[in-house]
Design an enzyme around this catalytic site. Structure first.
Site, mmCIF file in Angstrom:
data_model
loop_
_atom_site.group_PDB
_atom_site.id
_atom_site.type_symbol
_atom_site.label_atom_id
_atom_site.label_comp_id
_atom_site.label_asym_id
_atom_site.label_seq_id
_atom_site.Cartn_x
_atom_site.Cartn_y
_atom_site.Cartn_z
ATOM 1 N N GLY A 97 0.560 -5.161 1.285
ATOM 2 C CA GLY A 97 -0.372 -5.387 0.243
ATOM 3 C C GLY A 97 0.031 -6.000 -1.262
ATOM 4 N N GLU A 117 -0.210 -9.480 -0.289
ATOM 5 C CA GLU A 117 -1.623 -10.062 -0.398
ATOM 6 C C GLU A 117 -2.417 -9.730 -1.678
ATOM 7 O OE1 GLU A 117 -3.558 -8.049 3.569
ATOM 8 O OE2 GLU A 117 -2.234 -6.670 2.507
ATOM 9 N N ALA A 156 0.935 -1.231 -0.045
ATOM 10 C CA ALA A 156 -0.116 -0.034 -0.210
ATOM 11 C C ALA A 156 0.762 1.381 0.028
ATOM 12 C CB ALA A 156 -0.875 0.087 1.132
ATOM 13 N N GLU A 210 3.243 -5.940 8.287
ATOM 14 C CA GLU A 210 2.531 -4.845 8.907
ATOM 15 C C GLU A 210 2.761 -4.526 10.325
ATOM 16 O OE1 GLU A 210 0.349 -5.917 4.908
ATOM 17 O OE2 GLU A 210 1.639 -6.866 6.436
#
Length: 257
Positions: A108, A111, A65, A131
């Site tokens: 991310g 992910e 992200a 994270e």
């Protein structure tokens, strides 16, 4: 449509989408929006039977992200595109999506790779969900998909420490389908996409549906899903073509009908 954050190349039967958001291929709102639009555009495009998703550069598939957008999240602003919803859209997409991890992935980015149906990883790359080191948790499906792929114990250790998973462990644990030299990742993914593009689209769609939905229910309900998919494909023209090609000893020509 023209894309600003993706480089999209159409091949014979499949498409290659490269995340191009230097310096770390961050998954900003702009990137997520374009990925969602791409999926929508390819959904009913009979010329696209598989999608290869990769990142620009050699070192990073994606670092995750865009940290510059974290402030908006802390202030309670709803993002235009939800990463969690987009990645579920990828996971449940009726055409195979292959992650070509030419470089490492973090947060991310990992992910996103987890949401893809298949993953090819560079031998020199690693995957991580770090994270916890920022005082947050994986919020785009990582806490759910990683344990389903590599087991609860390994997934918890990876997420609680934030330590990366190396290529050989990723392969041994079933996190990726194949590990190849760094320079061969995209070629390997494209070869796989080309092979899948020659497959029966309806059968591939129903396999993806049965596996994804079946894993989230009991085996009894999963068998019902499988039976329904079987009925759909047995009534198709592709099923007739597959049998005919088998007896005529020739490659089948599937039309997705």
């Amino acid at each position: 449509m023209p894309y600003a954050k993706l480089v999209v190349e159409r091949e014979n039967g499949y498409l290659v989408a490269t995340i191009n958001n230097p310096p770390v291929n961050a998954l900003s709102q702009a990137v997520l929006k374009e990925l969602s639009l791409l999926l929508d555009e390819c959904l009913n495009d009979e010329g696209v039977r598989a999608i290869v998703l990769t990142g620009s550069g050699e070192k990073l598939f994606s670092a995750g992200a865009d940290i510059n957008e974290f402030k908006d999240v802390r202030e309670g602003k709803e993002p235009e595109i939800s990463g969690q919803e987009l990645f579920s859209k990828i996971e449940n997409y009726p055409k195979p999506v292959i992650a070509a991890l030419q470089g490492s992935s973090y947060g991310g980015g990992t992910e996103l790779a987890l949401a893809c149906h298949l993953r090819i990883l560079s031998a020199s790359a690693q995957m991580a969900l770090p994270e916890v080191r920022l005082g947050i948790i994986p919020g785009w499906g990582g806490t759910q998909r990683l344990p389903r792929l590599i087991g609860k114990t390994r997934a918890l250790l990876a997420m609680l420490t934030g330590d990366p998973i190396g290529a050989q462990d990723a392969l041994a644990w079933g996190l990726v389908n194949k590990v190849v030299p760094a320079g061969d990742v995209l070629a390997e993914a494209k070869a796989l996409a080309a092979r899948l593009a020659k497959g029966a689209p309806l059968a591939i769609r129903e396999i993806l549906r049965a596996v994804n939905q079946g894993l989230n229910t009991t085996i009894e309900e999963g068998l019902k899903i499988e039976r329904a998919g079987s009925a759909v494909v047995f009534a198709s023209e592709d099923a007739k073509e597959g049998s005919l090609a088998f007896f005529e000893k020739r490659p089948p020509n599937f039309k997705g009908r």
